[in-house]
Design a protein around this motif. Structure first.
Motif, PDB file in Angstrom:
ATOM      1  N   ILE A   1      37.859  36.164  28.459  1.00 14.74           N
ATOM      2  CA  ILE A   1      38.061  37.098  29.568  1.00 14.74           C
ATOM      3  C   ILE A   1      39.561  37.226  29.851  1.00 14.74           C
ATOM      4  N   ALA A   2      40.216  36.096  29.862  1.00 16.57           N
ATOM      5  CA  ALA A   2      41.661  36.125  30.114  1.00 16.57           C
ATOM      6  C   ALA A   2      42.377  36.927  29.016  1.00 16.57           C
ATOM      7  N   ALA A   3      41.891  36.796  27.802  1.00 18.56           N
ATOM      8  CA  ALA A   3      42.551  37.469  26.676  1.00 18.56           C
ATOM      9  C   ALA A   3      42.457  38.990  26.755  1.00 18.56           C
ATOM     10  N   MET A   4      41.570  39.501  27.611  1.00 16.09           N
ATOM     11  CA  MET A   4      41.454  40.959  27.732  1.00 16.09           C
ATOM     12  C   MET A   4      42.703  41.587  28.341  1.00 16.09           C
ATOM     13  N   ASP A   5      43.485  40.767  29.024  1.00 13.26           N
ATOM     14  CA  ASP A   5      44.779  41.194  29.559  1.00 13.26           C
ATOM     15  C   ASP A   5      44.704  42.362  30.543  1.00 13.26           C
ATOM     16  N   PHE A   6      43.661  42.413  31.342  1.00  5.39           N
ATOM     17  CA  PHE A   6      43.613  43.409  32.419  1.00  5.39           C
ATOM     18  C   PHE A   6      44.503  42.931  33.566  1.00  5.39           C
ATOM     19  N   ASP A   7      44.661  43.773  34.568  1.00  6.21           N
ATOM     20  CA  ASP A   7      45.411  43.356  35.755  1.00  6.21           C
ATOM     21  C   ASP A   7      44.476  42.846  36.846  1.00  6.21           C
ATOM     22  N   VAL A   8      43.303  43.474  36.955  1.00  5.27           N
ATOM     23  CA  VAL A   8      42.343  43.102  38.004  1.00  5.27           C
ATOM     24  C   VAL A   8      40.933  43.106  37.413  1.00  5.27           C
ATOM     25  N   ILE A   9      40.115  42.130  37.778  1.00  7.40           N
ATOM     26  CA  ILE A   9      38.704  42.153  37.360  1.00  7.40           C
ATOM     27  C   ILE A   9      37.839  42.062  38.614  1.00  7.40           C
ATOM     28  N   SER A  10      36.824  42.927  38.725  1.00  6.64           N
ATOM     29  CA  SER A  10      35.910  42.761  39.856  1.00  6.64           C
ATOM     30  C   SER A  10      34.595  42.190  39.345  1.00  6.64           C
ATOM     31  N   ILE A  11      34.081  41.231  40.120  1.00  7.44           N
ATOM     32  CA  ILE A  11      32.902  40.482  39.685  1.00  7.44           C
ATOM     33  C   ILE A  11      31.914  40.298  40.832  1.00  7.44           C
ATOM     34  N   GLU A  12      30.712  39.931  40.470  1.00 10.00           N
ATOM     35  CA  GLU A  12      29.708  39.552  41.466  1.00 10.00           C
ATOM     36  C   GLU A  12      30.150  38.242  42.111  1.00 10.00           C
ATOM     37  N   ALA A  13      30.030  38.128  43.432  1.00  4.41           N
ATOM     38  CA  ALA A  13      30.351  36.835  44.041  1.00  4.41           C
ATOM     39  C   ALA A  13      29.383  36.486  45.165  1.00  4.41           C
TER      40      ALA A  13
ATOM     41  N   ILE B   1      45.742  53.936  38.914  1.00  8.29           N
ATOM     42  CA  ILE B   1      44.842  52.811  38.629  1.00  8.29           C
ATOM     43  C   ILE B   1      43.700  53.326  37.755  1.00  8.29           C
ATOM     44  N   ILE B   2      43.380  52.600  36.699  1.00  7.65           N
ATOM     45  CA  ILE B   2      42.250  53.001  35.860  1.00  7.65           C
ATOM     46  C   ILE B   2      41.312  51.806  35.705  1.00  7.65           C
ATOM     47  N   GLN B   3      40.054  52.030  36.044  1.00  9.04           N
ATOM     48  CA  GLN B   3      39.060  50.964  35.919  1.00  9.04           C
ATOM     49  C   GLN B   3      38.219  51.208  34.675  1.00  9.04           C
ATOM     50  N   ILE B   4      38.121  50.206  33.821  1.00  8.11           N
ATOM     51  CA  ILE B   4      37.338  50.322  32.591  1.00  8.11           C
ATOM     52  C   ILE B   4      36.187  49.322  32.703  1.00  8.11           C
ATOM     53  N   ASP B   5      34.998  49.836  32.986  1.00  5.94           N
ATOM     54  CA  ASP B   5      33.848  48.963  33.255  1.00  5.94           C
ATOM     55  C   ASP B   5      33.330  48.307  31.979  1.00  5.94           C
ATOM     56  N   GLU B   6      33.101  47.017  32.019  1.00  5.73           N
ATOM     57  CA  GLU B   6      32.514  46.321  30.868  1.00  5.73           C
ATOM     58  C   GLU B   6      31.371  45.393  31.271  1.00  5.73           C
ATOM     59  N   PRO B   7      30.344  45.924  31.972  1.00  9.38           N
ATOM     60  CA  PRO B   7      29.250  45.026  32.380  1.00  9.38           C
ATOM     61  C   PRO B   7      28.492  44.418  31.201  1.00  9.38           C
ATOM     62  N   ALA B   8      28.568  45.036  30.022  1.00  4.84           N
ATOM     63  CA  ALA B   8      27.800  44.502  28.880  1.00  4.84           C
ATOM     64  C   ALA B   8      28.665  43.662  27.949  1.00  4.84           C
ATOM     65  N   PHE B   9      29.859  43.343  28.397  1.00  2.84           N
ATOM     66  CA  PHE B   9      30.790  42.589  27.553  1.00  2.84           C
ATOM     67  C   PHE B   9      30.230  41.205  27.204  1.00  2.84           C
ATOM     68  N   ARG B  10      29.788  40.490  28.213  1.00  2.03           N
ATOM     69  CA  ARG B  10      29.282  39.139  28.021  1.00  2.03           C
ATOM     70  C   ARG B  10      27.889  39.127  27.393  1.00  2.03           C
TER      71      ARG B  10
ATOM     72  N   THR C   1      50.797  51.306  35.157  1.00  2.00           N
ATOM     73  CA  THR C   1      49.401  51.668  35.432  1.00  2.00           C
ATOM     74  C   THR C   1      48.592  50.393  35.602  1.00  2.00           C
ATOM     75  N   GLN C   2      47.857  50.323  36.698  1.00  2.00           N
ATOM     76  CA  GLN C   2      47.084  49.096  36.920  1.00  2.00           C
ATOM     77  C   GLN C   2      45.706  49.233  36.273  1.00  2.00           C
ATOM     78  N   ILE C   3      45.400  48.309  35.360  1.00  2.00           N
ATOM     79  CA  ILE C   3      44.110  48.348  34.662  1.00  2.00           C
ATOM     80  C   ILE C   3      43.137  47.371  35.325  1.00  2.00           C
ATOM     81  N   HIS C   4      42.025  47.935  35.773  1.00  4.55           N
ATOM     82  CA  HIS C   4      40.951  47.102  36.324  1.00  4.55           C
ATOM     83  C   HIS C   4      39.825  47.054  35.297  1.00  4.55           C
ATOM     84  N   THR C   5      39.046  45.971  35.350  1.00  2.00           N
ATOM     85  CA  THR C   5      37.768  46.013  34.662  1.00  2.00           C
ATOM     86  C   THR C   5      36.720  45.522  35.647  1.00  2.00           C
ATOM     87  N   HIS C   6      35.449  45.807  35.314  1.00  2.00           N
ATOM     88  CA  HIS C   6      34.372  45.367  36.197  1.00  2.00           C
ATOM     89  C   HIS C   6      33.245  44.788  35.350  1.00  2.00           C
ATOM     90  N   MET C   7      32.799  43.600  35.716  1.00  2.00           N
ATOM     91  CA  MET C   7      31.629  42.998  35.056  1.00  2.00           C
ATOM     92  C   MET C   7      30.734  42.512  36.174  1.00  2.00           C
TER      93      MET C   7
END
Ligand code: GLN
Ligand code: ZN
Length: 751
Positions: A650-662, A592-601, A632-638
């Motif tokens: 966001i959908a177009a980024m084509d990751f497998d998992v996104i973690s977000i504030e909730a 699993i690889i997480q690629i953080d993108e908190p500054a994407f938006r 390989t499971q690709i995560h991102t985090h915003m």
């Protein structure tokens, strides 16, 4: 022609501002000594200004945030902070338990406090502009009082409404309501201007950056009305920045004396100046020195620009394109930077000298002209080029941005490999950066311990955190990021083509500082950056350990960047370096690889019309580095993104998992995913707020998951904190995660 500068960083060369604040908060500094320190900083900045420019403001050294000051100035103090008791209440509003919401200032990395409008009964509560003008006058220093304008203030504020259904706090979008509130606010501004008139400043500076936002015609009409009411006291100079004004004609028609335009961020203002002209009886305040990037200007070209502007309007003031607080204070201490690079840089202090050189150059001062020619030669020295990187970029094909299998097929392979339960639990990456961790890093940096000793220490920390996560029963583990100072700086230090500074601190909010890296050349990876720590962590456990990377868009948005290459290209260069890392991690067996993108938006441009081009390359940059094997499971985090209008990107980024504030939104954020038909990716719900030391309540976390279950099926949901845990203490983290894991276990039985 006169020179004006504004927004000089308040931090101080040795971060004195930060120390003053923090010592005052800790109680090791009395109020009197605190103010004395602040006053010294005020006088120091005046000296720096005076040395270089004709005109500069007062009322710039807010003790926390200038929007908070504006709220207090007009008496917009929510009931929960009353009675207002000076500094005590001031800092409660800024950072107390019930503080105002902190949010991004336009598309910069500064954060302001969101004013809450509870009643329309504004009144002049604190006349900061007058007070500070008099402070300087007392020392014989002549300044222009500066304040945030009423339109921008209301644009950024939120309205508090209480009804039988509860309390709502929302942006003011209704034109009638906006106008009504403004009507009550303007008299306070009139009163302030009346008092300022008596002290006879050359002009009053009013900052209205909101005039560069997409505005409706009714909003421009209101702006006009407002300035009709505010003119007639003293000369007003209205400053705009960060982008072009959204209605040039309406702007230059405002009944004020001076009009400030950002001539750097794009060509629109300049084109309008050329095509539509500029009123003869007004002062053109031309922002020609870039206040957001660290590059020296080509002053010869700027001189020609000034000559051109003088033809349009003789009443010319030149200034920085936006406040200078986005820059480090001074280049002075940067003795570790390569000289070819240092020669090309200008931090805030050096920007002031550029304004001075321009003025003297224009007057024919030979020394200035000599320096201008010299700096041009230095700018032309080529540095940090890499032909291989350039070739790799120009050889990219469509395929490089597309994963080999579609998500629905990838997910099967991933599940087989990972074998995760429903509601898998994980964390976002970092674990507490304790005093001990920071002390060891400092020792290593000072060469007091060897590289081997430092690495042993990091390994020991990793081993501890792996063991802990296993005991807690988390499903997907992390290595804890103990080796990293900051998620962007860490990669910047490892990558070629990016420099980091020694003292290049910039305030992000309050007393919080960071050092933005400088992307000066072609970016590439000399050797693996994260492999050692991640593979070590993985060797200690049977459970999957996530590889942890910071994404290309975030690295770019949180750095200064070169201007001789389109942003898109820089992003692809970073993405390719990260892609190489992804490949190495895969080869080492990381699943699993997480690629953080908190500054994407938040890196999105201010105007909607520019969004599509930004998001198009931002999405592609992410996909380029995330082109992993299907298994390989690709995560991102915003962390704290608004997804409503951008869900298709966001959908177009084509990751497998996104973690977000909730947690702040109690799960409401998930509604954005409903608006995208056919959403099929996994979502990690950030069920508790890592900014709070409080141990999260199990029922509250469960409620968030249940809220999300109304919109997404259980198979898509993960459970995690809403961001990294590095600012928390172990005694907070352990019980919090224990509760979180129990929530997942109980939910597995319940739903
Ligand atoms: N992986 C980073 C961490 O856990 C993410 C930080 C962030 O999103 N700001 O600290
Ligand atoms: Zn985060």
């Amino acid at each position: 022609m006169q020179t004006l500068a504004y927004g000089f960083p308040k931090l101080g060369k040795k971060r004195e501002f930060k120390q003053l604040l923090e010592n005052f908060w800790k109680g090791t500094l009395e109020e009197e000594a605190f103010y004395e320190g602040i006053n010294n900083l005020k006088l120091e900045r005046a000296k720096i200004y005076q040395k270089n420019v004709d005109l500069f403001p007062s009322n710039e050294l807010s003790l926390y945030d200038f929007i908070l000051d504006t709220a207090i100035m007009v008496g917009a103090i929510p009931g929960r902070f009353q009675p207002y008791q000076g500094l005590k209440t001031y800092f409660e509003m800024a950072k107390g338990k019930q503080a105002l919401e902190l949010t991004k200032w336009f598309n910069t990395n500064y954060h302001y406090l969101v004013p809450e409008i509870e009643t329309k009964d504004f009144s002049l509560f604190e006349n900061f502009p007058l007070k500070d003008f008099l402070f300087y006058q007392n020392f014989g220093v002549n300044t222009l009082p500066k304040l945030v304008g009423p339109f921008t203030f209301l644009k950024l504020a939120k309205l508090v409404k209480t009804s039988s259904e509860g309390i709502t706090v929302e942006k003011i979008t209704d034109s009638k309501v906006f106008e009504e509130i403004l009507k009550h606010l303007v008299p306070v501004y009139q009163e302030i201007l009346k008092t300022l008139k008596e002290v006879e400043p050359q002009a009053v500076l009013i900052e209205e950056p909101a005039l560069v936002m997409d505005l409706e015609p009714w909003e421009w009409k209101l702006v006009k009305k407002v300035y009709e009411k505010l003119s007639g006291f003293t000369d007003l100079w209205v400053l705009t920045y960060y982008d072009s004004v959204s209605d040039y004609q309406a702007f230059i028609d405002l009944p004020v004396k001076g009009l400030g335009l950002d001539l750097v961020s794009n060509a629109e203002n300049f084109n309008n100046l050329k095509q539509l002209g500029f009123p003869e009886d007004k002062i053109l305040i031309a922002g020609i020195i870039n206040g957001r990037q660290v590059w020296r200007a080509n002053l010869e070209a700027k001189l020609r620009e000034i000559e051109f502007l003088l033809k349009i309007n003789q009443n010319l003031v030149i200034t920085n394109s936006c406040p200078l607080f986005h820059l480090p204070v001074s280049l002075e201490g940067e003795d570790l930077l390569p000289i070819e690079l240092k020669n090309k840089l200008a931090f805030a202090e050096e920007k002031l000298t550029e304004l001075d050189l321009l003025k003297r150059g224009l007057e024919g001062d030979l020394e200035a002209l000599g320096l201008i020619a010299e700096s041009k030669d230095k700018l032309q020295v080529s540095f940090g080029q890499n032909e291989e990187v350039k070739a790799r970029i120009s050889n990219l094909t469509e395929q490089d941005f597309i994963r080999d299998l579609p998500y629905q097929e990838r997910i099967k392979l991933q599940q087989q490999r990972l074998n995760l339960p429903i509601f898998p639990t994980t964390t976002i990456g970092s674990f507490p950066q304790t005093e001990e961790v920071r002390r060891m890093r400092a020792k290593f940096n000072k060469r007091e311990i060897s590289l081997d000793e430092y690495k042993d220490f990091i390994r020991q920390k990793i081993a501890e955190v792996i063991k802990l996560q296993e005991e807690l029963g988390l499903d997907v583990l992390v290595h804890g990021e103990f080796e990293r100072t900051d998620m962007v700086e860490f990669f910047a230090q490892k990558l070629e083509g990016i420099a980091t500074t020694k003292e290049g601190w910039v305030l992000s909010y309050g007393s919080r500082v960071y050092r933005p890296p400088i992307i000066y050349g072609d970016v590439w990876r000399k050797e693996p950056m994260t492999l050692e720590e991640i593979t070590y962590a993985q060797s200690l456990t049977q459970k999957p350990v996530k590889g942890m990377l910071t994404g290309p868009v975030t690295i770019l948005n949180w750095s200064y960047y070169r201007e001789d290459l389109p942003k898109e290209q820089i992003a692809y260069q970073i993405a390719l370096a990260l892609f190489d890392e992804v490949k190495d991690l895969e080869k080492a067996g990381i699943k699993i690889i997480q690629i953080d993108e908190p500054a994407f938006r938040e890196g999105a441009p201010i105007k909607r019309k520019d969004w599509d081009s930004y998001f198009t390359w931002a999405v592609k940059a992410f996909r380029l580095c995330a082109k992993a094997l299907p298994e390989t499971q690709i995560h991102t985090h915003m962390c704290y993104s608004e997804f409503n209008e951008i869900i298709s990107y966001i959908a177009a980024m084509d990751f497998d998992v996104i973690s977000i504030e909730a947690s702040r939104s109690k799960g409401e954020i998930i509604e954005a995913f409903e608006t995208f038909s056919g959403w099929d990716r996994q979502v990690g719900l950030g069920v508790y707020d890592i900014h709070s030391p409080a141990i999260p309540d199990k029922e509250e976390m469960k409620a968030i998951v249940k809220r999300a279950l109304k919109i997404l099926p259980k198979e898509l949901l993960w459970i995690n904190p809403d961001c990294g845990l590095k600012t928390r203490k172990w005694e907070e983290v352990i019980p919090a995660l224990k509760n979180m894991v129990e929530v997942a276990q109980e939910l597995r039985q319940e739903v």
